[in-house]
Design a protein around this motif. Structure first.
Motif, PDB file in Angstrom:
ATOM      1  N   ASN A 119      -4.511   3.977  -4.285  1.00  0.00           N
ATOM      2  CA  ASN A 119      -3.735   4.085  -5.524  1.00  0.00           C
ATOM      3  C   ASN A 119      -4.578   4.663  -6.655  1.00  0.00           C
ATOM      4  O   ASN A 119      -4.116   5.525  -7.413  1.00  0.00           O
ATOM      5  N   THR A 120      -5.816   4.186  -6.763  1.00  0.00           N
ATOM      6  CA  THR A 120      -6.695   4.658  -7.830  1.00  0.00           C
ATOM      7  C   THR A 120      -6.970   6.147  -7.695  1.00  0.00           C
ATOM      8  O   THR A 120      -6.905   6.898  -8.688  1.00  0.00           O
ATOM      9  N   HIS A 121      -7.258   6.615  -6.486  1.00  0.00           N
ATOM     10  CA  HIS A 121      -7.536   8.029  -6.288  1.00  0.00           C
ATOM     11  C   HIS A 121      -6.292   8.888  -6.498  1.00  0.00           C
ATOM     12  O   HIS A 121      -6.387  10.009  -7.028  1.00  0.00           O
ATOM     13  N   ILE A 122      -5.133   8.384  -6.099  1.00  0.00           N
ATOM     14  CA  ILE A 122      -3.886   9.113  -6.342  1.00  0.00           C
ATOM     15  C   ILE A 122      -3.674   9.284  -7.842  1.00  0.00           C
ATOM     16  O   ILE A 122      -3.329  10.378  -8.327  1.00  0.00           O
ATOM     17  N   ASN A 123      -3.886   8.215  -8.601  1.00  0.00           N
ATOM     18  CA  ASN A 123      -3.697   8.290 -10.056  1.00  0.00           C
ATOM     19  C   ASN A 123      -4.659   9.277 -10.694  1.00  0.00           C
ATOM     20  O   ASN A 123      -4.273  10.059 -11.576  1.00  0.00           O
ATOM     21  N   ARG A 124      -5.913   9.260 -10.259  1.00  0.00           N
ATOM     22  CA  ARG A 124      -6.896  10.196 -10.816  1.00  0.00           C
ATOM     23  C   ARG A 124      -6.549  11.631 -10.451  1.00  0.00           C
ATOM     24  O   ARG A 124      -6.696  12.548 -11.274  1.00  0.00           O
ATOM     25  N   LEU A 125      -6.102  11.821  -9.210  1.00  0.00           N
ATOM     26  CA  LEU A 125      -5.719  13.163  -8.773  1.00  0.00           C
ATOM     27  C   LEU A 125      -4.541  13.670  -9.588  1.00  0.00           C
ATOM     28  O   LEU A 125      -4.531  14.829 -10.037  1.00  0.00           O
ATOM     29  N   ARG A 126      -3.558  12.830  -9.792  1.00  0.00           N
ATOM     30  CA  ARG A 126      -2.392  13.224 -10.586  1.00  0.00           C
ATOM     31  C   ARG A 126      -2.783  13.585 -12.014  1.00  0.00           C
ATOM     32  O   ARG A 126      -2.252  14.543 -12.593  1.00  0.00           O
ATOM     33  N   ASN A 127      -3.694  12.828 -12.605  1.00  0.00           N
ATOM     34  CA  ASN A 127      -4.125  13.124 -13.972  1.00  0.00           C
ATOM     35  C   ASN A 127      -4.781  14.497 -14.085  1.00  0.00           C
ATOM     36  O   ASN A 127      -4.801  15.086 -15.170  1.00  0.00           O
ATOM     37  N   LYS A 128      -5.290  15.000 -12.972  1.00  0.00           N
ATOM     38  CA  LYS A 128      -5.986  16.284 -12.996  1.00  0.00           C
ATOM     39  C   LYS A 128      -5.107  17.479 -12.622  1.00  0.00           C
ATOM     40  O   LYS A 128      -5.390  18.605 -13.018  1.00  0.00           O
ATOM     41  N   ILE A 129      -4.036  17.228 -11.826  1.00  0.00           N
ATOM     42  CA  ILE A 129      -3.252  18.378 -11.343  1.00  0.00           C
ATOM     43  C   ILE A 129      -1.800  18.374 -11.813  1.00  0.00           C
ATOM     44  O   ILE A 129      -1.141  19.415 -11.725  1.00  0.00           O
ATOM     45  N   GLU A 130      -1.308  17.247 -12.296  1.00  0.00           N
ATOM     46  CA  GLU A 130       0.097  17.174 -12.686  1.00  0.00           C
ATOM     47  C   GLU A 130       0.264  17.484 -14.178  1.00  0.00           C
ATOM     48  O   GLU A 130      -0.527  17.035 -15.007  1.00  0.00           O
ATOM     49  N   THR A 131       1.308  18.224 -14.507  1.00  0.00           N
ATOM     50  CA  THR A 131       1.626  18.474 -15.913  1.00  0.00           C
ATOM     51  C   THR A 131       1.987  17.174 -16.609  1.00  0.00           C
ATOM     52  O   THR A 131       1.557  16.912 -17.735  1.00  0.00           O
ATOM     53  N   ASN A 132       2.766  16.348 -15.923  1.00  0.00           N
ATOM     54  CA  ASN A 132       3.127  15.031 -16.427  1.00  0.00           C
ATOM     55  C   ASN A 132       2.861  14.012 -15.333  1.00  0.00           C
ATOM     56  O   ASN A 132       3.694  13.818 -14.444  1.00  0.00           O
ATOM     57  N   PRO A 133       1.688  13.341 -15.359  1.00  0.00           N
ATOM     58  CA  PRO A 133       1.348  12.396 -14.287  1.00  0.00           C
ATOM     59  C   PRO A 133       2.373  11.275 -14.117  1.00  0.00           C
ATOM     60  O   PRO A 133       2.488  10.709 -13.027  1.00  0.00           O
ATOM     61  N   ALA A 134       3.112  10.949 -15.193  1.00  0.00           N
ATOM     62  CA  ALA A 134       4.119   9.888 -15.095  1.00  0.00           C
ATOM     63  C   ALA A 134       5.322  10.330 -14.265  1.00  0.00           C
ATOM     64  O   ALA A 134       6.051   9.497 -13.731  1.00  0.00           O
ATOM     65  N   GLU A 135       5.525  11.652 -14.175  1.00  0.00           N
ATOM     66  CA  GLU A 135       6.602  12.214 -13.362  1.00  0.00           C
ATOM     67  C   GLU A 135       6.006  13.289 -12.454  1.00  0.00           C
ATOM     68  O   GLU A 135       6.209  14.488 -12.670  1.00  0.00           O
ATOM     69  N   PRO A 136       5.234  12.880 -11.448  1.00  0.00           N
ATOM     70  CA  PRO A 136       4.479  13.841 -10.622  1.00  0.00           C
ATOM     71  C   PRO A 136       5.380  14.764  -9.821  1.00  0.00           C
ATOM     72  O   PRO A 136       6.409  14.348  -9.288  1.00  0.00           O
ATOM     73  N   ARG A 137       4.951  16.025  -9.755  1.00  0.00           N
ATOM     74  CA  ARG A 137       5.698  17.011  -8.965  1.00  0.00           C
ATOM     75  C   ARG A 137       5.041  17.252  -7.615  1.00  0.00           C
ATOM     76  O   ARG A 137       5.725  17.383  -6.601  1.00  0.00           O
ATOM     77  N   TYR A 138       3.716  17.300  -7.583  1.00  0.00           N
ATOM     78  CA  TYR A 138       3.015  17.646  -6.346  1.00  0.00           C
ATOM     79  C   TYR A 138       2.844  16.440  -5.420  1.00  0.00           C
ATOM     80  O   TYR A 138       3.208  16.500  -4.247  1.00  0.00           O
ATOM     81  N   VAL A 139       2.236  15.375  -5.914  1.00  0.00           N
ATOM     82  CA  VAL A 139       1.998  14.181  -5.100  1.00  0.00           C
ATOM     83  C   VAL A 139       3.038  13.138  -5.495  1.00  0.00           C
ATOM     84  O   VAL A 139       2.925  12.501  -6.543  1.00  0.00           O
ATOM     85  N   GLN A 140       4.037  12.975  -4.651  1.00  0.00           N
ATOM     86  CA  GLN A 140       5.185  12.150  -4.987  1.00  0.00           C
ATOM     87  C   GLN A 140       5.092  10.776  -4.326  1.00  0.00           C
ATOM     88  O   GLN A 140       4.582  10.644  -3.218  1.00  0.00           O
ATOM     89  N   THR A 141       5.612   9.776  -5.017  1.00  0.00           N
ATOM     90  CA  THR A 141       5.670   8.419  -4.465  1.00  0.00           C
ATOM     91  C   THR A 141       6.961   8.230  -3.681  1.00  0.00           C
ATOM     92  O   THR A 141       8.038   8.614  -4.142  1.00  0.00           O
ATOM     93  N   VAL A 142       6.831   7.673  -2.506  1.00  0.00           N
ATOM     94  CA  VAL A 142       7.998   7.272  -1.719  1.00  0.00           C
ATOM     95  C   VAL A 142       8.001   5.759  -1.741  1.00  0.00           C
ATOM     96  O   VAL A 142       7.216   5.104  -1.051  1.00  0.00           O
ATOM     97  N   TRP A 143       8.855   5.189  -2.558  1.00  0.00           N
ATOM     98  CA  TRP A 143       8.816   3.753  -2.834  1.00  0.00           C
ATOM     99  C   TRP A 143       8.955   2.919  -1.564  1.00  0.00           C
ATOM    100  O   TRP A 143       9.815   3.169  -0.736  1.00  0.00           O
ATOM    101  N   GLY A 144       8.063   1.954  -1.455  1.00  0.00           N
ATOM    102  CA  GLY A 144       8.079   1.061  -0.304  1.00  0.00           C
ATOM    103  C   GLY A 144       7.413   1.614   0.926  1.00  0.00           C
ATOM    104  O   GLY A 144       7.296   0.915   1.938  1.00  0.00           O
ATOM    105  N   VAL A 145       6.969   2.893   0.868  1.00  0.00           N
ATOM    106  CA  VAL A 145       6.346   3.522   2.038  1.00  0.00           C
ATOM    107  C   VAL A 145       4.968   4.057   1.716  1.00  0.00           C
ATOM    108  O   VAL A 145       3.966   3.668   2.312  1.00  0.00           O
TER     109      VAL A 145
END
Length: 233
Positions: free
Chosen positions: A201-227
């Motif tokens: 989770n920590t690495h996903i968040n850091r990665l999103r902060n570096k590559i996503e325009t809006n980390p709160a609404e990620p386009r590239y690395v998406q969350t699949v809830w519960g999976v």
């Protein structure tokens, strides 16, 4: 070539025990009993694995691990500690440790962890060879260069750590596929131990902060809830 293992441990009995086990595995141990001295020895080069105590005089194990990860190149780190809480494990992993062994431990388990880390090193070398032959991936403004291990977002370079790049490249090679945290630990970190999923989770968040325009609404690395997570298909 004989592999050299740097052991940074201030308990003489444990240090000698680990050294003996390293010798039994036909590797060369280098034993140091202070964190600052261990870091200085590491920086001189020629080390293939670091076995690192958490509580050390001179410089604590987390700080040593952080400084090791600031040095170019990848050397695996196995942390030894008397602390066994999940928070301690996660802190060690987030500082860059590859695995975590709680005292007291058996000699057989220590040997197994050492062998597993070197299997990971060999796997990473194989992966690097494959990346050197791979073509660039470009998706919706995100460009990944596997040969130079560089990432660009809409023309601007994103500075990723080695682990963040490996994580992104794994996603990019399996676009649209959903991975659980345990699967990502196994594929990218090279192990799958219960309780370590938080570091994903920590690495996903850091990665999103570096590559996503809006980390709160990620386009590239998406969350699949519960999976788990998947990359933009």
């Amino acid at each position: 070539m004989t592999r050299t293992v740097l052991i940074i441990e201030d308990n003489p009995g444990i240090g000698e025990l680990v050294s003996m086990q390293v010798k039994d595995l036909d590797m060369q141990p280098v034993l140091v009993d202070r964190g600052d001295d261990g870091l200085e020895r590491f920086r001189r080069g020629g080390i293939d694995l670091v076995i690192l105590d958490l509580m050390l005089p001179g410089l604590d194990g987390l700080s040593v691990c952080r400084e090791i990860r600031a040095v170019p190149g990848y050397v695996p780190v196995l942390m030894l500690t008397a602390k066994s809480t999940e928070l301690d494990r996660v802190l060690g992993l987030e500082m860059g440790a590859d695995d975590y062994l709680t005292k007291p431990f058996s000699v057989a388990e220590l040997a197994a962890r050492i062998k597993a880390l070197f299997r990971r090193v060999d796997a990473l070398s194989s992966r690097a060879s494959e990346q050197a032959k791979a073509e660039e991936v470009e998706v919706d403004g995100l460009r990944i260069d596997p040969v130079r291990r560089r990432v660009f977002v809409h023309g601007s370079e994103a500075e990723l750590t080695a682990r963040e790049f490996d994580l992104l490249w794994h996603f990019a090679c399996h676009r649209g596929r959903v991975f659980s945290r345990a699967q990502l630990l196994d594929a990218v970190w090279g192990y799958n131990h219960e309780g370590y999923e938080h570091t994903v989770n920590t690495h996903i968040n850091r990665l999103r902060n570096k590559i996503e325009t809006n980390p709160a609404e990620p386009r590239y690395v998406q969350t699949v809830w519960g999976v788990g997570y998947r990359f933009l298909d």
